[in-house]
Design a protein around this motif. Structure first.
Motif, short mmCIF file in Angstrom:
data_model
loop_
_atom_site.label_atom_id
_atom_site.label_comp_id
_atom_site.label_asym_id
_atom_site.label_seq_id
_atom_site.Cartn_x
_atom_site.Cartn_y
_atom_site.Cartn_z
N PRO A 121 71.84 3.46 57.27
CA PRO A 121 73.03 2.69 57.35
C PRO A 121 73.78 1.73 58.29
CG PRO A 121 72.95 5.36 58.30
CD PRO A 121 71.89 4.49 58.91
N SER A 122 74.09 0.80 57.11
CA SER A 122 74.31 -0.52 57.17
C SER A 122 75.78 -1.09 56.66
CB SER A 122 73.56 -1.72 56.93
OG SER A 122 74.31 -2.75 56.80
N ASP A 123 77.12 -1.82 57.73
CA ASP A 123 78.20 -1.92 56.71
C ASP A 123 78.14 -3.18 56.29
OD1 ASP A 123 79.28 0.55 58.25
OD2 ASP A 123 79.75 -1.20 59.94
N ASP A 124 76.68 -3.87 56.09
CA ASP A 124 76.31 -5.06 55.79
C ASP A 124 75.52 -5.34 54.87
OD1 ASP A 124 78.34 -6.55 57.50
OD2 ASP A 124 76.85 -6.37 58.70
N VAL A 125 74.78 -3.56 54.50
CA VAL A 125 73.33 -3.80 53.82
C VAL A 125 73.08 -3.45 52.40
CG1 VAL A 125 70.71 -4.96 53.66
CG2 VAL A 125 71.70 -5.37 55.17
N ASP A 126 73.00 -3.40 51.34
CA ASP A 126 72.95 -2.60 50.40
C ASP A 126 71.91 -2.11 50.32
OD1 ASP A 126 75.71 -3.38 49.52
OD2 ASP A 126 74.79 -4.38 47.74
N LEU A 127 71.92 -0.62 49.73
CA LEU A 127 70.15 -0.08 49.60
C LEU A 127 69.81 -0.82 48.81
CD1 LEU A 127 71.51 4.02 48.93
CD2 LEU A 127 70.52 2.81 51.01
N THR A 128 68.64 -0.69 48.79
CA THR A 128 66.96 -1.24 48.04
C THR A 128 67.56 -1.14 46.72
OG1 THR A 128 65.59 -1.23 49.57
CG2 THR A 128 64.43 -1.88 47.71
N HIS A 129 67.52 0.04 46.32
CA HIS A 129 67.39 0.61 44.94
C HIS A 129 68.64 1.41 44.78
CE1 HIS A 129 63.98 -0.83 43.05
NE2 HIS A 129 63.97 -0.23 44.25
N PRO A 130 69.98 1.59 43.98
CA PRO A 130 71.21 2.71 44.28
C PRO A 130 70.58 4.24 43.70
CG PRO A 130 71.39 1.11 42.24
CD PRO A 130 69.93 1.07 42.60
N SER A 131 71.07 5.22 45.34
CA SER A 131 71.02 6.02 44.21
C SER A 131 70.89 7.04 43.61
CB SER A 131 71.35 6.40 46.10
OG SER A 131 72.61 7.02 46.31
N ILE A 132 70.55 7.92 43.87
CA ILE A 132 70.52 9.29 42.45
C ILE A 132 70.69 11.04 43.78
CG2 ILE A 132 69.27 8.39 40.67
CD1 ILE A 132 67.51 10.41 41.41
N ALA A 133 70.11 10.53 44.45
CA ALA A 133 70.63 11.55 45.69
C ALA A 133 70.38 10.90 47.55
CB ALA A 133 70.00 12.84 45.35
N ILE A 134 71.80 11.65 48.07
CA ILE A 134 71.18 11.39 49.32
C ILE A 134 70.77 12.86 50.30
CG2 ILE A 134 72.83 10.93 51.37
CD1 ILE A 134 73.73 8.87 49.63
N LEU B 74 79.01 17.12 55.73
CA LEU B 74 78.07 17.05 54.65
C LEU B 74 76.94 17.61 55.09
CD1 LEU B 74 76.71 14.34 52.75
CD2 LEU B 74 78.33 15.73 51.64
N ALA B 75 76.31 18.77 54.41
CA ALA B 75 75.68 20.38 54.44
C ALA B 75 73.83 19.42 55.34
CB ALA B 75 75.47 20.99 54.05
N ALA B 76 73.49 19.73 55.91
CA ALA B 76 72.17 19.46 56.23
C ALA B 76 71.08 20.11 55.62
CB ALA B 76 71.90 19.82 58.07
N GLY B 77 69.69 19.35 55.51
CA GLY B 77 69.12 20.51 55.19
C GLY B 77 68.88 19.95 53.32
N VAL B 78 70.22 19.45 52.58
CA VAL B 78 69.94 19.83 52.07
C VAL B 78 70.10 17.87 50.80
CG1 VAL B 78 72.16 19.98 50.29
CG2 VAL B 78 71.99 21.63 51.48
N TRP B 79 69.50 17.68 48.83
CA TRP B 79 69.70 16.95 48.78
C TRP B 79 71.00 16.50 47.86
CZ3 TRP B 79 66.86 12.16 48.83
CH2 TRP B 79 65.44 12.38 49.05
N HIS B 80 71.81 16.03 48.35
CA HIS B 80 73.15 15.61 47.81
C HIS B 80 73.65 14.97 46.49
CE1 HIS B 80 75.02 18.05 50.74
NE2 HIS B 80 74.50 17.41 51.74
N PRO B 81 73.54 15.04 45.37
CA PRO B 81 73.92 14.19 44.13
C PRO B 81 74.67 12.83 44.55
CG PRO B 81 74.37 16.46 43.51
CD PRO B 81 73.87 16.15 45.05
N ILE B 82 74.71 12.00 44.44
CA ILE B 82 75.68 10.85 45.55
C ILE B 82 74.54 9.47 44.97
CG2 ILE B 82 76.52 10.00 46.97
CD1 ILE B 82 76.57 12.26 48.38
N CYS B 83 75.39 9.03 43.80
CA CYS B 83 75.31 7.86 43.13
C CYS B 83 75.32 6.54 44.33
CB CYS B 83 75.71 7.83 41.50
SG CYS B 83 74.55 8.33 40.79
N ALA B 84 75.29 6.05 45.09
CA ALA B 84 75.50 5.06 45.87
C ALA B 84 74.89 3.79 46.05
CB ALA B 84 75.50 5.62 47.19
N THR B 85 75.10 2.78 46.36
CA THR B 85 74.61 1.51 46.48
C THR B 85 74.98 0.79 48.08
OG1 THR B 85 76.60 0.50 46.20
CG2 THR B 85 75.59 0.21 44.25
#
Length: 65
Positions: free
Chosen positions: A2-15, A38-49
């Protein structure tokens, strides 16, 4: 990592969260939100940058793109 200044390399489809907690993200549309308990051990469908360090308490975070 996690970073307050740097975006992900590609937008996510799940976290993935390995340890339950909050995740603060910037969505593809530009809004910043905090997803609480957020529950552990689960892929959450989140589109984030970005996954912010500030406001994120969950650990072992991965993303798919």
């Amino acid at each position: 990592t996690p970073s307050d200044d740097v975006d992900l390399t590609h937008p996510s489809i799940a976290i993935y969260v390995g340890t339950t907690g909050d995740v603060r993200v910037m969505l593809v549309g530009g809004q910043t939100i905090t997803l609480t308990k957020l529950a552990a051990g689960v892929w959450h469908p989140i589109c984030a940058t970005r996954v912010h360090a500030t406001g994120t308490t969950a650990e072992d975070i991965l993303y798919a793109w």
